[in-house]
Design a protein around this motif. Structure first.
Motif, mmCIF file in Angstrom:
data_model
loop_
_atom_site.group_PDB
_atom_site.id
_atom_site.type_symbol
_atom_site.label_atom_id
_atom_site.label_comp_id
_atom_site.label_asym_id
_atom_site.label_seq_id
_atom_site.Cartn_x
_atom_site.Cartn_y
_atom_site.Cartn_z
ATOM 1 N N LEU A 165 0.804 -1.222 0.000
ATOM 2 C CA LEU A 165 0.000 0.000 0.000
ATOM 3 C C LEU A 165 0.837 1.272 0.000
ATOM 4 C CD1 LEU A 165 -3.053 0.641 0.046
ATOM 5 C CD2 LEU A 165 -2.897 0.793 2.535
ATOM 6 N N HIS A 166 1.706 1.424 1.001
ATOM 7 C CA HIS A 166 2.394 2.694 1.167
ATOM 8 C C HIS A 166 3.403 2.984 0.058
ATOM 9 C CE1 HIS A 166 5.357 5.539 2.955
ATOM 10 N NE2 HIS A 166 4.238 6.148 3.299
ATOM 11 N N GLU A 167 4.295 2.052 -0.209
ATOM 12 C CA GLU A 167 5.311 2.291 -1.240
ATOM 13 C C GLU A 167 4.685 2.446 -2.625
ATOM 14 O OE1 GLU A 167 8.602 3.023 -1.089
ATOM 15 O OE2 GLU A 167 8.080 3.264 1.020
ATOM 16 N N PRO A 168 3.708 1.609 -3.002
ATOM 17 C CA PRO A 168 3.030 1.858 -4.275
ATOM 18 C C PRO A 168 2.358 3.226 -4.331
ATOM 19 C CG PRO A 168 2.604 -0.380 -3.556
ATOM 20 C CD PRO A 168 3.296 0.310 -2.414
ATOM 21 N N PHE A 169 1.797 3.675 -3.195
ATOM 22 C CA PHE A 169 1.151 4.995 -3.186
ATOM 23 C C PHE A 169 2.199 6.089 -3.420
ATOM 24 C CE2 PHE A 169 -3.231 6.163 -1.515
ATOM 25 C CZ PHE A 169 -3.303 7.304 -2.292
ATOM 26 N N CYS A 170 3.367 5.946 -2.812
ATOM 27 C CA CYS A 170 4.458 6.899 -3.040
ATOM 28 C C CYS A 170 4.852 6.912 -4.514
ATOM 29 C CB CYS A 170 5.661 6.540 -2.179
ATOM 30 S SG CYS A 170 5.415 6.779 -0.403
ATOM 31 N N ASP A 171 4.943 5.728 -5.115
ATOM 32 C CA ASP A 171 5.263 5.632 -6.540
ATOM 33 C C ASP A 171 4.175 6.288 -7.389
ATOM 34 O OD1 ASP A 171 7.547 4.221 -5.869
ATOM 35 O OD2 ASP A 171 6.663 2.249 -6.283
ATOM 36 N N LEU A 172 2.923 6.107 -6.983
ATOM 37 C CA LEU A 172 1.805 6.728 -7.693
ATOM 38 C C LEU A 172 1.945 8.243 -7.704
ATOM 39 C CD1 LEU A 172 -1.101 6.371 -8.974
ATOM 40 C CD2 LEU A 172 -1.968 6.739 -6.660
ATOM 41 N N VAL A 173 2.253 8.823 -6.552
ATOM 42 C CA VAL A 173 2.400 10.277 -6.442
ATOM 43 C C VAL A 173 3.528 10.770 -7.346
ATOM 44 C CG1 VAL A 173 3.146 12.120 -4.886
ATOM 45 C CG2 VAL A 173 1.394 10.487 -4.143
ATOM 46 N N GLU A 174 4.660 10.096 -7.329
ATOM 47 C CA GLU A 174 5.801 10.562 -8.107
ATOM 48 C C GLU A 174 5.575 10.386 -9.609
ATOM 49 O OE1 GLU A 174 9.436 8.943 -6.531
ATOM 50 O OE2 GLU A 174 9.419 10.442 -4.920
ATOM 51 N N THR A 175 4.913 9.299 -10.004
ATOM 52 C CA THR A 175 4.630 9.095 -11.417
ATOM 53 C C THR A 175 3.591 10.105 -11.910
ATOM 54 O OG1 THR A 175 5.112 6.746 -11.149
ATOM 55 C CG2 THR A 175 3.978 7.397 -13.158
ATOM 56 N N LEU A 176 2.580 10.372 -11.084
ATOM 57 C CA LEU A 176 1.594 11.385 -11.451
ATOM 58 C C LEU A 176 2.236 12.761 -11.560
ATOM 59 C CD1 LEU A 176 -1.578 10.427 -9.373
ATOM 60 C CD2 LEU A 176 -1.355 10.427 -11.871
ATOM 61 N N THR A 177 3.165 13.069 -10.675
ATOM 62 C CA THR A 177 3.850 14.359 -10.723
ATOM 63 C C THR A 177 4.530 14.550 -12.073
ATOM 64 O OG1 THR A 177 4.181 14.492 -8.335
ATOM 65 C CG2 THR A 177 5.709 15.732 -9.702
ATOM 66 N N GLU A 178 5.192 13.512 -12.529
ATOM 67 C CA GLU A 178 5.874 13.584 -13.822
ATOM 68 C C GLU A 178 4.879 13.720 -14.964
ATOM 69 O OE1 GLU A 178 8.738 10.752 -16.549
ATOM 70 O OE2 GLU A 178 9.052 10.808 -14.377
ATOM 71 N N ARG A 179 3.813 12.928 -14.917
ATOM 72 C CA ARG A 179 2.818 12.978 -15.985
ATOM 73 C C ARG A 179 2.051 14.300 -15.973
ATOM 74 N NH1 ARG A 179 0.947 8.097 -18.101
ATOM 75 N NH2 ARG A 179 -0.504 9.459 -19.253
ATOM 76 N N PHE A 180 1.739 14.820 -14.797
ATOM 77 C CA PHE A 180 1.046 16.101 -14.712
ATOM 78 C C PHE A 180 1.926 17.222 -15.256
ATOM 79 C CE2 PHE A 180 -1.951 14.934 -10.918
ATOM 80 C CZ PHE A 180 -2.729 14.178 -11.788
ATOM 81 N N ALA A 181 3.231 17.151 -14.998
ATOM 82 C CA ALA A 181 4.156 18.166 -15.528
ATOM 83 C C ALA A 181 4.166 18.124 -17.055
ATOM 84 C CB ALA A 181 5.556 17.943 -14.971
ATOM 85 N N THR A 182 4.232 16.928 -17.620
ATOM 86 C CA THR A 182 4.228 16.769 -19.071
ATOM 87 C C THR A 182 2.944 17.330 -19.679
ATOM 88 O OG1 THR A 182 5.600 14.789 -18.914
ATOM 89 C CG2 THR A 182 4.357 15.088 -20.954
ATOM 90 N N ALA A 183 1.822 17.165 -18.955
ATOM 91 C CA ALA A 183 0.526 17.635 -19.440
ATOM 92 C C ALA A 183 0.269 19.103 -19.136
ATOM 93 C CB ALA A 183 -0.588 16.787 -18.826
ATOM 94 N N GLY A 184 1.191 19.758 -18.427
ATOM 95 C CA GLY A 184 1.030 21.172 -18.101
ATOM 96 C C GLY A 184 -0.088 21.456 -17.121
ATOM 97 N N LEU A 185 -0.306 20.546 -16.190
ATOM 98 C CA LEU A 185 -1.409 20.703 -15.244
ATOM 99 C C LEU A 185 -1.053 21.504 -14.004
ATOM 100 C CD1 LEU A 185 -2.933 17.133 -15.599
ATOM 101 C CD2 LEU A 185 -4.073 19.288 -16.138
ATOM 102 N N GLY A 186 0.236 21.717 -13.763
ATOM 103 C CA GLY A 186 0.630 22.546 -12.619
ATOM 104 C C GLY A 186 0.313 21.920 -11.284
ATOM 105 N N LEU A 187 0.455 20.601 -11.172
ATOM 106 C CA LEU A 187 0.195 19.883 -9.925
ATOM 107 C C LEU A 187 1.357 18.950 -9.657
ATOM 108 C CD1 LEU A 187 -3.510 18.915 -10.697
ATOM 109 C CD2 LEU A 187 -2.795 20.584 -8.975
#
Length: 228
Positions: A39-61
């Motif tokens: 649960l915890h480590e996958p959730f951390c990975d989720l946050v970091e992967t979303l951060t990268e994808r949100f940056a690529t999409a220009g979402l500012g999150l």
């Protein structure tokens, strides 16, 4: 680190069920390794992967594995419910990476439901007043946002709205605007199929939702900038 998130472990939800049954610090400590790996480590990975994808999409999150997650421990200091653990784990990605900012992405993996949200949640009095004024002063803009969200399959949540018009907005008579100015929050939600949380495809689902919710982010950010 694209595609770092591979999915939550198959025992993630069973772990939450067992934790909810035991509600014991001793049980949690005995099973901490399971919590971390499933649960915890996958959730951390989720946050970091979303951060990268949100940056690529220009979402500012953005977020990170240390600051973005809420603790699974409950704050029981002022609660009659003294159970020490939540039935879910959740995280926020925001413009500055903290939990204190407005215009955020929220993701929640839990026993009752799994969902994501894009929200202006409990904005401060100044920003909330500015949002309400913008709704009345520029109704076409606000209706355009609502229309864009609707076309994307999203609707503003009316949870926890005021029963009566707030002071200064009593004369708003058009039904959709009268409803909107009673909102305490401006939120859209997206239900996550629990069966999909074990796959990296969850990332695409959450990025797609956030892009569909972008009109709400943009609307609030424009008002936030003028309210500073």
């Amino acid at each position: 680190m694209a595609d770092a998130f591979k999915g939550f472990g198959q025992k993630a939800i069973p772990f939450l069920k067992a934790l909810d049954f035991h509600q014991s610090r001793e049980w949690f400590q005995e099973n901490r390794d399971l919590y971390e790996s499933q649960l915890h480590e996958p959730f951390c990975d989720l946050v970091e992967t979303l951060t990268e994808r949100f940056a690529t999409a220009g979402l500012g999150l953005r977020g990170d594995r240390k600051k973005s997650l809420f603790r699974i421990n409950r704050d029981v200091r002022f609660s009659k419910d003294k159970r020490p653990y939540n039935r879910h784990l959740s995280a926020i990605l925001s413009p500055d990476g903290t939990k204190m900012e407005q215009g955020v992405f929220y993701v929640h993996i839990g026993l009752e439901r799994c969902f994501a949200g894009v929200a202006w949640w409990q904005p401060g009095p100044e920003l909330l007043q500015a949002m309400r004024k913008a709704i009345v002063a520029k109704p076409a803009v606000f209706r355009g946002v609502v229309s864009s969200l609707k076309k994307a399959g999203l609707e503003l949540d009316q949870e926890d709205c005021l029963k009566r018009a707030p002071r200064g907005f009593e004369e708003v008579t058009e039904a959709d605007l009268a409803q909107a100015v009673r909102n305490r929050h401006f939120v859209v939600r997206h239900d996550i199929d629990p069966a999909t949380i074990h796959s990296s495809a969850l990332i695409d689902d959450l990025v797609d939702f956030t892009l569909r919710a972008k009109p709400l982010l943009d609307w609030g950010r424009a008002i936030q900038g003028s309210a500073i």
